[in-house]
Design a protein around this motif. Structure first.
Motif, mmCIF file in Angstrom:
data_model
loop_
_atom_site.group_PDB
_atom_site.id
_atom_site.type_symbol
_atom_site.label_atom_id
_atom_site.label_comp_id
_atom_site.label_asym_id
_atom_site.label_seq_id
_atom_site.Cartn_x
_atom_site.Cartn_y
_atom_site.Cartn_z
ATOM 1 N N LYS A 252 -5.529 -8.063 1.736
ATOM 2 C CA LYS A 252 -5.375 -7.998 3.197
ATOM 3 C C LYS A 252 -4.469 -9.142 3.662
ATOM 4 C CE LYS A 252 -8.190 -8.269 7.428
ATOM 5 N NZ LYS A 252 -7.837 -6.972 8.037
ATOM 6 N N ALA B 117 -5.354 2.374 3.577
ATOM 7 C CA ALA B 117 -5.924 1.938 2.301
ATOM 8 C C ALA B 117 -7.369 2.393 2.127
ATOM 9 C CB ALA B 117 -5.836 0.413 2.167
ATOM 10 N N SER B 118 -8.104 2.518 3.224
ATOM 11 C CA SER B 118 -9.520 2.860 3.095
ATOM 12 C C SER B 118 -9.758 4.358 2.999
ATOM 13 C CB SER B 118 -10.316 2.275 4.274
ATOM 14 O OG SER B 118 -9.905 2.888 5.477
ATOM 15 N N ASP C 99 -3.599 -4.037 2.847
ATOM 16 C CA ASP C 99 -4.782 -3.503 3.520
ATOM 17 C C ASP C 99 -4.404 -2.829 4.837
ATOM 18 O OD1 ASP C 99 -7.463 -2.816 3.689
ATOM 19 O OD2 ASP C 99 -7.964 -4.576 4.869
ATOM 20 N N ASP D 209 0.819 -1.217 0.000
ATOM 21 C CA ASP D 209 0.000 0.000 0.000
ATOM 22 C C ASP D 209 0.851 1.264 0.000
ATOM 23 O OD1 ASP D 209 -2.226 -1.617 0.154
ATOM 24 O OD2 ASP D 209 -2.659 -1.186 2.264
ATOM 25 N N THR E 222 -7.065 -3.786 -2.373
ATOM 26 C CA THR E 222 -5.786 -4.273 -1.856
ATOM 27 C C THR E 222 -5.947 -5.665 -1.255
ATOM 28 O OG1 THR E 222 -3.925 -3.678 -0.390
ATOM 29 C CG2 THR E 222 -6.127 -3.138 0.391
ATOM 30 N N LYS F 284 -9.539 -7.207 -0.870
ATOM 31 C CA LYS F 284 -10.528 -6.203 -0.457
ATOM 32 C C LYS F 284 -10.778 -5.285 -1.647
ATOM 33 C CE LYS F 284 -10.922 -6.904 4.069
ATOM 34 N NZ LYS F 284 -12.241 -7.127 4.728
#
Lengths: 355, 355
Positions: free
Chosen positions: B311, B300-301, B296, B268, B309, B348
């Motif tokens: 996890k 990332a969110s 993850d 990431d 990504t 994800k």
């Protein structure tokens, strides 16, 4: 039977007389012999071999534990962190940066870093860590003003053992502390919003048992007072420094949007949670609400919008505290002084405050 | 003179006969006496007082180092991390999550976590850590296939000491390892892009000396082969898992945009650096380039767009490795087995891959 009482205030020194002979035979210093046999630091293979050969020839092997027993030293700096169920403390910017700084100091001085976890609800027996020689000194992270923590730290201070509290004040003389100036940092944050034309400035703070939360509150109030703005408790919100608590606060903040120009948030994690939840409700940031956060964590620069935030030198704080504490262990002249350092913060201006 | 040679493969046990008497007088178990006197774990104040009073009455104090000397145990799990100048390792998702998992296992079993740093360019003398009884077992983080690291770890394996390598393969039987299935994780990532209609899929990988980088490469190639896509080395890019290296790769990726539908990125952090730099050049993501990353991490969110990504259960990997290793120390039946665990990853799906 190898049990023997060593009292912390009456440590005797048992010289390891053979070390000198090993050093002479190997043609190195006694310190080099210790380093090779204790496996501390890098060492040329040829030097290591000379020392090991000499030790073997003299039928001598330094045992680190036996040596610690003789010297009354563990070679470890203790770092005591709270245990919070389900929270990955190492993954928070606050703890990870402090630890990176502490780790650098410990490494450069050839110490080990012994991590220990305390249950914040129970009085932690710091003194035993020294008496049983698991550590030579302690750094205390994430302490707060709850009774059990106060009791444990006061007992430690009364025992005159080498330790330092990170970023939390306690009312006790003789207590060493390395902190950041969160009052000034918060003043700067709120002053920046006032300079940008905001007058209705909310405040999402972290848990009140941390003195640094109280300091943020003081700085916020000073900035308002200086600008002649009356504080309005109906736009104070409380979280616990987690992203989830920032999301939770978004409910009340969204409801109050009509009465808010801006909000000052006690750390980046809460600000990120707050922004995510507000955007999900359709808010446009920073048009609908200007935000200034606190920490300048990695994430601050890649949120949308990027966060205006107060940079706190956590790495430097950890490094400084560990350096000062370890210096006191080796320099007898320094053992009496209390460590008392307050590092400066710096406002980082990005788009979330409307710039 | 308290110097005495304790050999790793011939540790003797000196029973601390007085402990039984203290336990009897205090009306508690011997284990409780040890825990109180060693300061391990939480303990009721009344119990602690009873034990301390009894120990005092019998003129008995357990000294942890003397006790370790007798038992041949330190009570510490060693965690050996690389020292990389200027890199705050604790602040990387990979290390911080592994450490959180390890810390949880160590805490629940009453061990200490002794962090030590190695210089990757020199052979680290793991064996000395055991001989000098600083640790009872070791977890090795961030190892790579450079000669000095291979030599240090092979020597450790040959000494039959309890240790486990995290997430890196070495060609040596009797070597314990806990890893994630990065080949399958990478296959899943690239397969997802192919399923979304992409055929020209670039690959920004991390440093090749990590076996997990090689595994990502294998998974990438398997997904392409299965779809009948010829791999094109002119769209392979290399970083070192840092955000800066992702930004740097953006130069070449931007130049190649006309030949790319998507890119698979090895972690990431590199993906975040790449996205930042591409956006600064005016790229619209994911319209101009679809991206799938790896890890993850928290960030990332909340990147823009949020990252699709893979996890990786780093916390679980750290916890499992520490649990298994500590179990081997206390359960004689388990000491022979090699630890060999490969945990599954999970894709994800977020907006960066065009969904």
């Amino acid at each position: 039977m190898y049990t023997r009482t060593l009292f912390i205030d009456g440590q005797e020194d048992y010289p390891l007389t053979n070390r000198k002979e090993v050093a002479r035979l190997a043609g190195v210093s006694e310190a080099t012999v210790s380093r090779v046999l204790n496996g501390i630091g890098p060492m040329k293979d040829s030097t290591k071999k000379r020392v090991l050969d000499a030790a073997k020839q003299l039928n001598y092997e330094l045992n680190a534990v036996a040596s610690s027993f003789a010297r009354g030293r563990s070679g470890n700096l203790g770092v005591v962190m709270p245990h919070v169920p389900k929270v990955h403390l190492f993954s928070t910017y606050y703890f990870s940066e402090l630890l990176s700084g502490i780790g650098e100091a410990v490494r450069s001085k050839g110490y080990g870093l012994l991590l220990l976890f305390r249950d914040p609800a129970a009085e932690f027996d710091y003194v035993s860590l020294y008496r049983t020689q698991r550590v030579d000194a302690c750094l205390i992270l994430g302490a707060s003003a709850i009774d059990s923590e106060i009791a444990g730290i006061h007992r430690l201070a009364e025992a005159s053992l080498p330790f330092c509290v990170m970023d939390q004040r306690f009312e006790h003389s003789g207590l060493s502390i390395v902190a950041a100036d969160h009052e000034q940092g918060s003043y700067d944050a709120v002053r920046h919003l006032i300079d940008g034309g905001c007058t209705r400035i909310g405040f999402l703070n972290g848990s009140p048992q941390y003195s640094n939360s109280q300091d943020r509150h003081e700085g916020y109030l000073r900035a308002l007072a200086e600008a002649g703005i009356e504080p309005d408790e109906s736009i104070f919100y409380e979280g616990n420094y987690s992203r989830t608590s920032g999301r939770r606060a978004a409910e009340a903040v969204y409801r109050d949007l009509g009465r808010l120009d801006a909000i000052f948030v006690g750390n980046d994690r809460m600000a990120i949670g707050l922004m995510q939840a507000l955007r999900e409700k359709g808010c446009r940031l920073p048009d609908d609400l200007k935000i200034v956060a606190y920490d300048d964590s990695d994430a601050a620069s890649f949120t949308e919008p990027p966060l205006t935030t107060v940079k706190v030198p956590f790495y430097d704080m950890g490094r400084l505290a560990a350096d000062k504490l370890l210096a006191r262990l080796t320099d007898k002249d320094q053992t009496d002084g209390v460590i008392n350092e307050k590092l400066q913060t710096e406002l980082k201006i990005r788009k979330s405050s409307g710039n």
